[in-house]
Design a protein around this motif. Structure first.
Motif, PDB file in Angstrom:
ATOM      1  N   ALA A  93      11.214   3.728   9.730  1.00  0.00           N
ATOM      2  CA  ALA A  93      10.649   3.220  10.986  1.00  0.00           C
ATOM      3  C   ALA A  93       9.250   2.662  10.728  1.00  0.00           C
ATOM      4  CB  ALA A  93      10.627   4.338  12.030  1.00  0.00           C
ATOM      5  N   ASP A  94       9.217   1.581   9.955  1.00  0.00           N
ATOM      6  CA  ASP A  94       7.933   1.037   9.517  1.00  0.00           C
ATOM      7  C   ASP A  94       7.376   0.036  10.521  1.00  0.00           C
ATOM      8  OD1 ASP A  94       8.137   2.625   7.282  1.00  0.00           O
ATOM      9  OD2 ASP A  94       9.007   1.058   6.026  1.00  0.00           O
ATOM     10  N   VAL A  95       6.882   0.575  11.630  1.00  0.00           N
ATOM     11  CA  VAL A  95       6.252  -0.264  12.646  1.00  0.00           C
ATOM     12  C   VAL A  95       4.822   0.242  12.885  1.00  0.00           C
ATOM     13  CG1 VAL A  95       8.335  -1.051  13.835  1.00  0.00           C
ATOM     14  CG2 VAL A  95       7.331   1.162  14.457  1.00  0.00           C
ATOM     15  N   LEU A 131      14.551  10.264  10.347  1.00  0.00           N
ATOM     16  CA  LEU A 131      13.665   9.150  10.680  1.00  0.00           C
ATOM     17  C   LEU A 131      12.481   9.230   9.719  1.00  0.00           C
ATOM     18  CD1 LEU A 131      13.155   6.975  13.159  1.00  0.00           C
ATOM     19  CD2 LEU A 131      11.254   8.534  13.597  1.00  0.00           C
ATOM     20  N   LYS A 132      12.357   8.220   8.890  1.00  0.00           N
ATOM     21  CA  LYS A 132      11.303   8.216   7.879  1.00  0.00           C
ATOM     22  C   LYS A 132      10.134   7.383   8.370  1.00  0.00           C
ATOM     23  CE  LYS A 132      11.450   5.861   3.924  1.00  0.00           C
ATOM     24  NZ  LYS A 132      10.103   5.281   3.970  1.00  0.00           N
ATOM     25  N   THR A 133       8.970   8.016   8.380  1.00  0.00           N
ATOM     26  CA  THR A 133       7.764   7.334   8.869  1.00  0.00           C
ATOM     27  C   THR A 133       6.771   7.083   7.738  1.00  0.00           C
ATOM     28  OG1 THR A 133       6.897   9.538   9.407  1.00  0.00           O
ATOM     29  CG2 THR A 133       7.832   8.269  11.215  1.00  0.00           C
ATOM     30  N   HIS A 134       5.916   6.073   7.963  1.00  0.00           N
ATOM     31  CA  HIS A 134       4.644   5.954   7.243  1.00  0.00           C
ATOM     32  C   HIS A 134       3.629   6.064   8.370  1.00  0.00           C
ATOM     33  CE1 HIS A 134       5.987   5.012   3.219  1.00  0.00           C
ATOM     34  NE2 HIS A 134       6.777   4.054   3.655  1.00  0.00           N
ATOM     35  N   ILE A 135       3.284   7.288   8.716  1.00  0.00           N
ATOM     36  CA  ILE A 135       2.514   7.508   9.940  1.00  0.00           C
ATOM     37  C   ILE A 135       1.136   6.842   9.870  1.00  0.00           C
ATOM     38  CG2 ILE A 135       1.404   9.738   9.359  1.00  0.00           C
ATOM     39  CD1 ILE A 135       3.296   8.910  12.657  1.00  0.00           C
ATOM     40  N   ARG A 173       4.957  10.297   2.629  1.00  0.00           N
ATOM     41  CA  ARG A 173       3.540  10.287   2.236  1.00  0.00           C
ATOM     42  C   ARG A 173       3.339  10.050   0.736  1.00  0.00           C
ATOM     43  NH1 ARG A 173      -0.538  10.155   0.415  1.00  0.00           N
ATOM     44  NH2 ARG A 173      -2.596  10.895   1.061  1.00  0.00           N
ATOM     45  N   LYS A 174       4.351  10.278  -0.043  1.00  0.00           N
ATOM     46  CA  LYS A 174       4.278  10.125  -1.512  1.00  0.00           C
ATOM     47  C   LYS A 174       3.008  10.748  -2.081  1.00  0.00           C
ATOM     48  CE  LYS A 174       7.317   6.135  -1.871  1.00  0.00           C
ATOM     49  NZ  LYS A 174       7.350   5.640  -0.475  1.00  0.00           N
ATOM     50  N   PHE A 175       2.872  12.049  -1.851  1.00  0.00           N
ATOM     51  CA  PHE A 175       1.704  12.770  -2.348  1.00  0.00           C
ATOM     52  C   PHE A 175       1.575  12.609  -3.858  1.00  0.00           C
ATOM     53  CE2 PHE A 175       2.767  15.230   1.523  1.00  0.00           C
ATOM     54  CZ  PHE A 175       1.544  15.142   2.170  1.00  0.00           C
ATOM     55  N   ALA A 184      12.233   3.998  -8.557  1.00  0.00           N
ATOM     56  CA  ALA A 184      11.805   3.166  -7.437  1.00  0.00           C
ATOM     57  C   ALA A 184      12.689   1.933  -7.324  1.00  0.00           C
ATOM     58  CB  ALA A 184      10.346   2.759  -7.603  1.00  0.00           C
ATOM     59  N   SER A 185      12.722   1.406  -6.095  1.00  0.00           N
ATOM     60  CA  SER A 185      13.590   0.248  -5.832  1.00  0.00           C
ATOM     61  C   SER A 185      12.938  -1.080  -6.203  1.00  0.00           C
ATOM     62  CB  SER A 185      13.953   0.216  -4.345  1.00  0.00           C
ATOM     63  OG  SER A 185      12.775   0.048  -3.571  1.00  0.00           O
ATOM     64  N   CYS A 186      11.632  -1.082  -6.376  1.00  0.00           N
ATOM     65  CA  CYS A 186      10.930  -2.353  -6.533  1.00  0.00           C
ATOM     66  C   CYS A 186      10.988  -2.867  -7.965  1.00  0.00           C
ATOM     67  CB  CYS A 186       9.482  -2.204  -6.076  1.00  0.00           C
ATOM     68  SG  CYS A 186       8.634  -0.783  -6.755  1.00  0.00           S
ATOM     69  N   ASP A 224       8.123  -7.386  -3.692  1.00  0.00           N
ATOM     70  CA  ASP A 224       8.785  -6.802  -4.866  1.00  0.00           C
ATOM     71  C   ASP A 224      10.004  -5.948  -4.531  1.00  0.00           C
ATOM     72  OD1 ASP A 224       7.400  -4.792  -3.622  1.00  0.00           O
ATOM     73  OD2 ASP A 224       6.348  -4.095  -5.415  1.00  0.00           O
ATOM     74  N   GLN A 225      10.313  -5.844  -3.252  1.00  0.00           N
ATOM     75  CA  GLN A 225      11.467  -5.014  -2.880  1.00  0.00           C
ATOM     76  C   GLN A 225      12.769  -5.670  -3.325  1.00  0.00           C
ATOM     77  OE1 GLN A 225      12.599  -2.192  -2.406  1.00  0.00           O
ATOM     78  NE2 GLN A 225      12.522  -1.629  -0.254  1.00  0.00           N
ATOM     79  N   GLN A 226      13.697  -4.841  -3.826  1.00  0.00           N
ATOM     80  CA  GLN A 226      15.020  -5.323  -4.230  1.00  0.00           C
ATOM     81  C   GLN A 226      16.068  -4.554  -3.436  1.00  0.00           C
ATOM     82  OE1 GLN A 226      14.510  -6.087  -8.875  1.00  0.00           O
ATOM     83  NE2 GLN A 226      14.137  -3.945  -8.365  1.00  0.00           N
ATOM     84  N   TYR A 227      17.085  -5.245  -2.942  1.00  0.00           N
ATOM     85  CA  TYR A 227      18.098  -4.611  -2.103  1.00  0.00           C
ATOM     86  C   TYR A 227      19.469  -4.584  -2.761  1.00  0.00           C
ATOM     87  CZ  TYR A 227      14.786  -5.029   1.787  1.00  0.00           C
ATOM     88  OH  TYR A 227      13.685  -4.923   2.608  1.00  0.00           O
ATOM     89  N   ASN A 228      20.185  -3.506  -2.450  1.00  0.00           N
ATOM     90  CA  ASN A 228      21.616  -3.416  -2.761  1.00  0.00           C
ATOM     91  C   ASN A 228      22.370  -3.241  -1.451  1.00  0.00           C
ATOM     92  OD1 ASN A 228      21.799  -3.336  -5.785  1.00  0.00           O
ATOM     93  ND2 ASN A 228      20.352  -1.665  -5.454  1.00  0.00           N
ATOM     94  N   GLY A 241      15.255   0.035   6.346  1.00  0.00           N
ATOM     95  CA  GLY A 241      14.112  -0.304   7.186  1.00  0.00           C
ATOM     96  C   GLY A 241      14.360  -1.609   7.905  1.00  0.00           C
ATOM     97  N   ARG A 242      13.882  -2.687   7.279  1.00  0.00           N
ATOM     98  CA  ARG A 242      13.905  -3.997   7.939  1.00  0.00           C
ATOM     99  C   ARG A 242      15.306  -4.486   8.295  1.00  0.00           C
ATOM    100  NH1 ARG A 242       9.729  -6.293   3.641  1.00  0.00           N
ATOM    101  NH2 ARG A 242      10.629  -4.483   2.548  1.00  0.00           N
ATOM    102  N   GLY A 243      16.317  -4.025   7.571  1.00  0.00           N
ATOM    103  CA  GLY A 243      17.686  -4.383   7.940  1.00  0.00           C
ATOM    104  C   GLY A 243      17.988  -3.990   9.380  1.00  0.00           C
TER     105      GLY A 243
HETATM  106  P1  BMP Z   1      12.903  -1.743   3.815  1.00  0.00           P
HETATM  107  O1  BMP Z   1      14.368  -1.355   3.958  1.00  0.00           O
HETATM  108  O2  BMP Z   1      12.341  -2.411   5.013  1.00  0.00           O
HETATM  109  O3  BMP Z   1      12.633  -2.488   2.530  1.00  0.00           O
HETATM  110  O4  BMP Z   1      12.082  -0.369   3.712  1.00  0.00           O
HETATM  111  C1  BMP Z   1      12.202   0.509   2.636  1.00  0.00           C
HETATM  112  C2  BMP Z   1      11.436   1.792   2.880  1.00  0.00           C
HETATM  113  O5  BMP Z   1      11.691   2.699   1.790  1.00  0.00           O
HETATM  114  C3  BMP Z   1       9.918   1.626   2.932  1.00  0.00           C
HETATM  115  O6  BMP Z   1       9.435   2.550   3.900  1.00  0.00           O
HETATM  116  C4  BMP Z   1       9.440   2.042   1.551  1.00  0.00           C
HETATM  117  O7  BMP Z   1       8.171   2.655   1.578  1.00  0.00           O
HETATM  118  C5  BMP Z   1      10.496   3.046   1.120  1.00  0.00           C
HETATM  119  N1  BMP Z   1      10.757   3.078  -0.345  1.00  0.00           N
HETATM  120  C6  BMP Z   1      11.272   1.979  -1.024  1.00  0.00           C
HETATM  121  O8  BMP Z   1      11.494   0.921  -0.440  1.00  0.00           O
HETATM  122  N2  BMP Z   1      11.532   2.090  -2.371  1.00  0.00           N
HETATM  123  C7  BMP Z   1      11.311   3.214  -3.091  1.00  0.00           C
HETATM  124  O9  BMP Z   1      11.593   3.244  -4.277  1.00  0.00           O
HETATM  125  C8  BMP Z   1      10.792   4.327  -2.410  1.00  0.00           C
HETATM  126  C9  BMP Z   1      10.525   4.244  -1.040  1.00  0.00           C
HETATM  127  O10 BMP Z   1      10.054   5.297  -0.403  1.00  0.00           O
END
Ligand code: BMP
Length: 260
Positions: A37-39, A59-63, A92-94, A150-152, A209-213, A230-232
């Protein structure tokens, strides 16, 4: 292995209470969808939670991106989560020394430990993060997802680091809910949950840099238990319709996977 067990079966072997709760929610609501819920607007966040609520397990936040954050946001958010039976999850990715994380987890404006049953953390700086989250005051039932992949594009994480992260997770079975990753890197620990972000139907990447499957491929080929979208969903014309669509595709893929 875990890929062929049902969530109801895995609920019985989960050692972390939030993992057990999530398996129960997934099995009864028939959803493995976690909404990112990245708004940046508090009202928009509540609206998203309300509309997607029936279709999500978390529900995953970035508060810290909410411009008009106020403590008063938390009570209605918890009320919606309770009513629709999903878990609040602060991404929060501490990543710091234990003492600093202890403060970041419980203090400051957000007081994360008082409302988020789940948080994310990096294993990079060692076990301190798990020790302090375990000991902190706050919700009785709490859990941590450790980020192992990570997905990026361009991530510096390598296979050795991923493996060490998993090892750390397995040393804290009562605290660790699961692993954030992109591949089925653990198979014989059915109590742990694989959380996979980078899921979208229509596009392969964003403009950074985000990559989707696709939802099918993350569940069937990559071992995803809970998919983060998220954005989907947040950019769709109708949140509820989009959330329901992802839920159904993901659930069908899960049913197909456990049958094999
Ligand atoms: P979106 O589907 O809009 O790309 O959002 C992905 C969400 O997952 C973001 O909140 C991002 O911080 C998180 N995320 C990610 O995209 N890749 C990771 O490897 C780890 C994440 O937490």
């Amino acid at each position: 292995d875990r890929l062929h067990l049902s969530f109801a079966e895995r609920a019985k072997v989960a050692k972390n209470p939030v993992a057990a709760q999530l398996f129960q929610i997934m099995a009864t609501k028939e959803t493995t969808l976690c909404l990112a819920a990245d708004v940046t607007d508090a009202t928009a966040l509540l609206n998203l939670a309300e509309q997607a609520g029936p279709h999500i397990c978390a529900l995953k936040t970035h508060i810290d991106i909410v411009d008009d954050f106020h403590r008063n946001l938390i009570t209605p958010l918890q009320e919606i989560a309770k009513r629709h039976n999903f878990v609040l999850f602060e991404d929060r990715k501490f990543c710091d020394i234990g003492k600093t994380i202890e403060l970041q987890y419980s203090k400051g404006m957000y007081k994360i430990s008082s409302w988020a049953q789940l948080v994310t953390a990096h294993a990079l700086l060692g076990k301190g993060v798990l020790d302090v989250i375990k000991k902190a005051e706050g919700l009785e039932k709490r859990g941590v997802f450790l980020l192992a992949e990570a997905s990026c594009s361009g991530t510096l994480i390598d296979a050795k680091y991923s493996k060490s992260t998993l090892k750390m997770a397995e040393e804290y079975p009562d605290l660790v809910t699961g692993i954030v990753c992109q591949s089925p890197m653990f198979l014989n620990n059915p109590g742990l949950i694989q959380l996979t972000p980078g899921v979208q139907i229509d596009i392969k990447a964003d403009d950074v840099d985000q990559q989707y499957n696709s939802p099918e491929s993350v569940v069937i080929e990559k071992g995803c238990d809970i998919a983060v979208v998220g954005r989907g969903i947040t950019k769709a014309a109708d949140t509820a319709v989009a959330a329901e669509k992802y839920k159904k595709i993901l659930w069908d893929a899960y049913l197909q996977r456990i049958k094999k």
